[in-house]
Design a protein around this motif. Structure first.
Motif, PDB file in Angstrom:
ATOM      1  N   PHE A 281       3.326 -13.774  -4.015  1.00 57.71           N
ATOM      2  CA  PHE A 281       2.743 -12.457  -4.259  1.00 57.71           C
ATOM      3  C   PHE A 281       3.151 -11.921  -5.631  1.00 57.71           C
ATOM      4  N   MET A 282       4.375 -12.208  -6.043  1.00 59.42           N
ATOM      5  CA  MET A 282       4.849 -11.728  -7.335  1.00 59.42           C
ATOM      6  C   MET A 282       4.106 -12.376  -8.501  1.00 59.42           C
ATOM      7  N   SER A 283       3.700 -13.632  -8.308  1.00 59.21           N
ATOM      8  CA  SER A 283       3.021 -14.348  -9.392  1.00 59.21           C
ATOM      9  C   SER A 283       1.505 -14.214  -9.326  1.00 59.21           C
ATOM     10  N   SER A 284       0.996 -13.557  -8.286  1.00 57.77           N
ATOM     11  CA  SER A 284      -0.450 -13.429  -8.133  1.00 57.77           C
ATOM     12  C   SER A 284      -1.053 -12.573  -9.241  1.00 57.77           C
ATOM     13  N   ASN A 285      -2.178 -13.009  -9.762  1.00 55.21           N
ATOM     14  CA  ASN A 285      -2.881 -12.234 -10.794  1.00 55.21           C
ATOM     15  C   ASN A 285      -3.363 -10.895 -10.270  1.00 55.21           C
ATOM     16  N   GLU A 286      -3.585 -10.835  -8.940  1.00 57.21           N
ATOM     17  CA  GLU A 286      -4.063  -9.601  -8.330  1.00 57.21           C
ATOM     18  C   GLU A 286      -3.013  -8.492  -8.408  1.00 57.21           C
ATOM     19  N   ASN A 287      -1.745  -8.865  -8.665  1.00 56.89           N
ATOM     20  CA  ASN A 287      -0.664  -7.885  -8.689  1.00 56.89           C
ATOM     21  C   ASN A 287      -0.385  -7.333 -10.078  1.00 56.89           C
ATOM     22  N   SER A 288      -1.152  -7.761 -11.076  1.00 55.95           N
ATOM     23  CA  SER A 288      -0.884  -7.329 -12.447  1.00 55.95           C
ATOM     24  C   SER A 288      -0.958  -5.814 -12.604  1.00 55.95           C
ATOM     25  N   GLU A 289      -1.816  -5.188 -11.800  1.00 62.00           N
ATOM     26  CA  GLU A 289      -1.975  -3.737 -11.902  1.00 62.00           C
ATOM     27  C   GLU A 289      -0.781  -2.969 -11.349  1.00 62.00           C
ATOM     28  N   MET A 290       0.110  -3.661 -10.662  1.00 62.68           N
ATOM     29  CA  MET A 290       1.263  -2.995 -10.070  1.00 62.68           C
ATOM     30  C   MET A 290       2.343  -2.672 -11.098  1.00 62.68           C
ATOM     31  N   GLY A 291       2.283  -3.316 -12.252  1.00 65.38           N
ATOM     32  CA  GLY A 291       3.283  -3.039 -13.276  1.00 65.38           C
ATOM     33  C   GLY A 291       4.640  -3.631 -12.923  1.00 65.38           C
ATOM     34  N   ASP A 292       5.679  -3.078 -13.527  1.00 70.48           N
ATOM     35  CA  ASP A 292       7.030  -3.608 -13.317  1.00 70.48           C
ATOM     36  C   ASP A 292       7.970  -2.586 -12.690  1.00 70.48           C
ATOM     37  N   GLY A 293       7.453  -1.465 -12.255  1.00 65.42           N
ATOM     38  CA  GLY A 293       8.320  -0.394 -11.791  1.00 65.42           C
ATOM     39  C   GLY A 293       8.485  -0.315 -10.291  1.00 65.42           C
ATOM     40  N   GLU A 294       8.812   0.892  -9.819  1.00 61.17           N
ATOM     41  CA  GLU A 294       9.110   1.150  -8.413  1.00 61.17           C
ATOM     42  C   GLU A 294       7.893   0.898  -7.525  1.00 61.17           C
ATOM     43  N   LYS A 295       6.709   1.198  -8.043  1.00 61.35           N
ATOM     44  CA  LYS A 295       5.494   1.001  -7.263  1.00 61.35           C
ATOM     45  C   LYS A 295       5.326  -0.474  -6.884  1.00 61.35           C
ATOM     46  N   ARG A 296       5.582  -1.352  -7.832  1.00 61.79           N
ATOM     47  CA  ARG A 296       5.466  -2.785  -7.588  1.00 61.79           C
ATOM     48  C   ARG A 296       6.506  -3.260  -6.574  1.00 61.79           C
ATOM     49  N   ARG A 297       7.763  -2.799  -6.756  1.00 59.97           N
ATOM     50  CA  ARG A 297       8.824  -3.211  -5.829  1.00 59.97           C
ATOM     51  C   ARG A 297       8.537  -2.746  -4.410  1.00 59.97           C
ATOM     52  N   LYS A 298       8.016  -1.535  -4.265  1.00 60.11           N
ATOM     53  CA  LYS A 298       7.695  -1.022  -2.934  1.00 60.11           C
ATOM     54  C   LYS A 298       6.558  -1.828  -2.298  1.00 60.11           C
ATOM     55  N   PHE A 299       5.550  -2.159  -3.114  1.00 58.48           N
ATOM     56  CA  PHE A 299       4.438  -2.968  -2.611  1.00 58.48           C
ATOM     57  C   PHE A 299       4.937  -4.314  -2.077  1.00 58.48           C
ATOM     58  N   LEU A 300       5.783  -4.977  -2.859  1.00 59.12           N
ATOM     59  CA  LEU A 300       6.307  -6.283  -2.462  1.00 59.12           C
ATOM     60  C   LEU A 300       7.211  -6.163  -1.239  1.00 59.12           C
ATOM     61  N   ARG A 301       8.027  -5.146  -1.219  1.00 54.57           N
ATOM     62  CA  ARG A 301       8.914  -4.925  -0.068  1.00 54.57           C
ATOM     63  C   ARG A 301       8.111  -4.701   1.205  1.00 54.57           C
ATOM     64  N   ASP A 302       7.088  -3.844   1.139  1.00 56.56           N
ATOM     65  CA  ASP A 302       6.310  -3.488   2.328  1.00 56.56           C
ATOM     66  C   ASP A 302       5.565  -4.682   2.917  1.00 56.56           C
ATOM     67  N   ILE A 303       4.931  -5.461   2.062  1.00 56.63           N
ATOM     68  CA  ILE A 303       4.103  -6.543   2.583  1.00 56.63           C
ATOM     69  C   ILE A 303       4.966  -7.674   3.157  1.00 56.63           C
ATOM     70  N   ILE A 304       6.121  -7.943   2.563  1.00 54.56           N
ATOM     71  CA  ILE A 304       6.978  -9.006   3.066  1.00 54.56           C
ATOM     72  C   ILE A 304       7.670  -8.598   4.365  1.00 54.56           C
ATOM     73  N   ILE A 305       8.131  -7.362   4.461  1.00 54.10           N
ATOM     74  CA  ILE A 305       8.739  -6.878   5.702  1.00 54.10           C
ATOM     75  C   ILE A 305       7.709  -6.931   6.834  1.00 54.10           C
ATOM     76  N   SER A 306       6.452  -6.649   6.514  1.00 58.74           N
ATOM     77  CA  SER A 306       5.388  -6.727   7.520  1.00 58.74           C
ATOM     78  C   SER A 306       5.242  -8.144   8.057  1.00 58.74           C
ATOM     79  N   PHE A 307       5.278  -9.122   7.165  1.00 53.75           N
ATOM     80  CA  PHE A 307       5.133 -10.511   7.605  1.00 53.75           C
ATOM     81  C   PHE A 307       6.348 -10.978   8.413  1.00 53.75           C
ATOM     82  N   ILE A 308       7.525 -10.483   8.066  1.00 55.14           N
ATOM     83  CA  ILE A 308       8.714 -10.835   8.853  1.00 55.14           C
ATOM     84  C   ILE A 308       8.577 -10.282  10.268  1.00 55.14           C
ATOM     85  N   LEU A 309       8.146  -9.040  10.388  1.00 59.96           N
ATOM     86  CA  LEU A 309       7.966  -8.440  11.709  1.00 59.96           C
ATOM     87  C   LEU A 309       6.957  -9.227  12.532  1.00 59.96           C
TER      88      LEU A 309
END
Length: 511
Positions: A281-309
């Motif tokens: 997900f971090m290397s996906s081109n679709e994530n380029s709009e997320m930038g490098d800040g808190e918004k991106r980290r939250k997006f990555l955190r949320d989707i991975i925690i969802s898959f773990i659950l």
């Protein structure tokens, strides 16, 4: 019971009960033309019936649905704050999940309950946020490299962790809880897949992340099943009891996720990227709009925690019920063992994807177990606009529209007169597995929200089932009865209450 919880419970029940005594109003007797529904009283709606049947909630709902003309019923909630329509009709399920999909969303009911744990993850989101995550996840889940990574990870966990654990228990004649073993196995496996990190849960490791995650899931489950939701909302506002513990647990989960994301960023900068979902997900081109800040980290955190659950509890729950059903139906176990032995030949089964794919009877048996005991037994949607279901039932804007996979499995109109029996043959035609219509079998959801990990879940469950059945047999289920299913405990998933305690022995033959 915590003192503040007892206080809120007494407060919530006192007023409605006084009102009942004051009005002394009894529910009207049902006429022969009325559809069955739980008794409803002034103010408290069906709360009394709900509390009376909470230990058999899904069977209670199934009984009522089976008596309705279209397997659909309407109820009102506590204080009549909401109306619910619940269905076990495949035509209605298709309407909710495909034909009129935009009108039925996750809504506040789930989002408020799971917001701290899942955030805006794919299983808790609607609209553009959901569509964006779905697009990225759909691409990654369909890549050959991810499928190979999943297959390799599962085989490695089975051979290095699961089998040695079971061998040790068999050699010592120790009674083990299959549900707990599968839960720990699934946690290790899904963390490897999602984060590329191995928590070593099956080997007895006890990390803050594991404990925090389990505690957060447990508290969120209590929220979801609370008959009086404002109690937990008030406790959250006041930071009391469970809600205080949830806040602490979420803090630990967030700290762990942040460290993992930072480590992956550093590895990516050094061109040492991994194959796990987070790295993808971090290397996906679709994530380029997320930038490098808190918004991106939250997006990555949320989707991975969802898959773990999704990957942890659903798989372990499904395997637990599957092995109880095999113990209760030794004929089916013999047929699966014959199929596995044929694939293994003279050597040991190596769990290659192509070999697992050819095990049609095993696939049918797992599907039949999922049909009878779906990991997510009931699903809910919020209605945006007034609508009429295909069976003619009206659904008002703001109503909850639920579909119950557990009840659908027990509807003669859907699965025939033998619907309550465990019969893998219903999935086979000339020995070949034939999938059921997704709206008749919505265990992996259906339509636009069809589970992206469905194929991977089958690979994992078949690999585990094949290895365990080939190497071991259940000598005893402690306190078990072959003719009566164990009780379940409702949470986010349909867990076996108290677990499945078994004594194993190594298999030498099938006589």
């Amino acid at each position: 019971m915590e003192s503040e919880t007892l206080f809120f419970l007494l407060l919530s029940f006192s007023l409605p009960l006084l009102m009942i005594l004051f009005f002394n109003k009894k529910p009207k007797p049902k006429t022969k033309t009325q559809a069955p529904s739980p008794c409803s009283y002034p103010l408290i709606g069906n709360l009394i019936a709900l509390l009376k049947n909470h230990h058999r909630f899904l069977d209670w709902v199934s009984d009522m649905l089976s008596q309705t003309p279209s397997n659909t019923l309407q109820v009102s909630s506590f204080l009549s704050t909401s109306h619910i329509i619940c269905t076990a009709n495949p035509l209605n399920v298709e309407h909710l999940l495909r034909s009129n999909f935009p009108n039925y969303i996750k809504g506040d009911r789930f989002q408020s309950v799971l917001s701290e744990l899942l955030g805006d993850g794919i299983f808790n989101a609607d609209g553009e946020i959901w569509a964006h995550q779905r697009k990225i996840a759909s691409h990654e889940f369909n890549t050959r490299s991810l499928k190979s990574f999943v297959s390799y990870t599962v085989r490695s966990e089975i051979s290095h962790r699961l089998i040695p654990t079971l061998e040790k228990a068999a050699d010592s004649e120790e009674i083990i809880d299959f549900q707990d073993v599968f839960r720990k196995f699934a946690f290790d496996n899904v963390c490897n897949l999602a984060f590329g990190e191995d928590p070593c849960c099956l080997e007895g490791a006890d990390t803050q992340f594991i404990r925090a995650f389990d505690e957060a899931v447990e508290i969120c489950s209590k929220r979801l099943l609370a008959p009086v939701p404002w109690i937990w909302k008030m406790k959250r506002k006041l930071n009391l009891g469970d809600e205080r513990r949830l806040k602490i647990a979420i803090g630990k989960i967030n700290d762990y996720a942040t460290k993992i994301i930072s480590a992956r960023d550093e590895e990516a900068a050094n061109s040492t990227g991994k194959q796990d979902l987070l790295s993808r997900f971090m290397s996906s081109n679709e994530n380029s709009e997320m930038g490098d800040g808190e918004k991106r980290r939250k997006f990555l955190r949320d989707i991975i925690i969802s898959f773990i659950l999704a990957g942890k509890d659903s798989t372990s729950t499904a395997l637990t019920w599957f092995f109880w059903l095999l113990w209760a139906n030794p004929r089916c176990e013999r047929l699966i063992y014959a199929e596995i032995s044929k694939a293994a030949g003279e050597g040991e089964l190596n769990f290659q994807y192509d070999e697992l794919k050819e095990m049609h009877y095993l696939h049918a048996a797992i599907s039949e177990a999922l049909r009878l005991f779906p990991p997510v037994p009931i699903n809910s949607r919020l209605t945006l606009k007034d609508d009429v279901l295909p069976d003619g039932n009206f659904v008002g804007a703001g109503w909850f529209a639920d579909y119950c996979a557990y009840a659908m499995a027990r509807m003669e109109k859907v699965w025939g007169p033998d619907c309550n029996e465990f019969r893998p043959e219903r999935w086979l035609e000339n020995g070949v597995f034939i999938p059921a219509d997704q709206f008749r079998f919505p265990v992996f959801h259906a339509g636009s929200r069809l589970c992206l990990g469905k194929e991977m879940a089958y690979v994992q469950m078949k690999a585990v089932a094949a290895s365990v059945i080939y190497g071991f047999e259940i000598e005893e289920v402690v306190g078990g009865c072959r003719h009566r299913p164990p009780p379940y405990s409702l949470a986010l998933t349909l867990k076996m209450k108290g677990g499945l305690h078994v004594r194993l022995k190594k298999r030498t033959s099938f006589l």
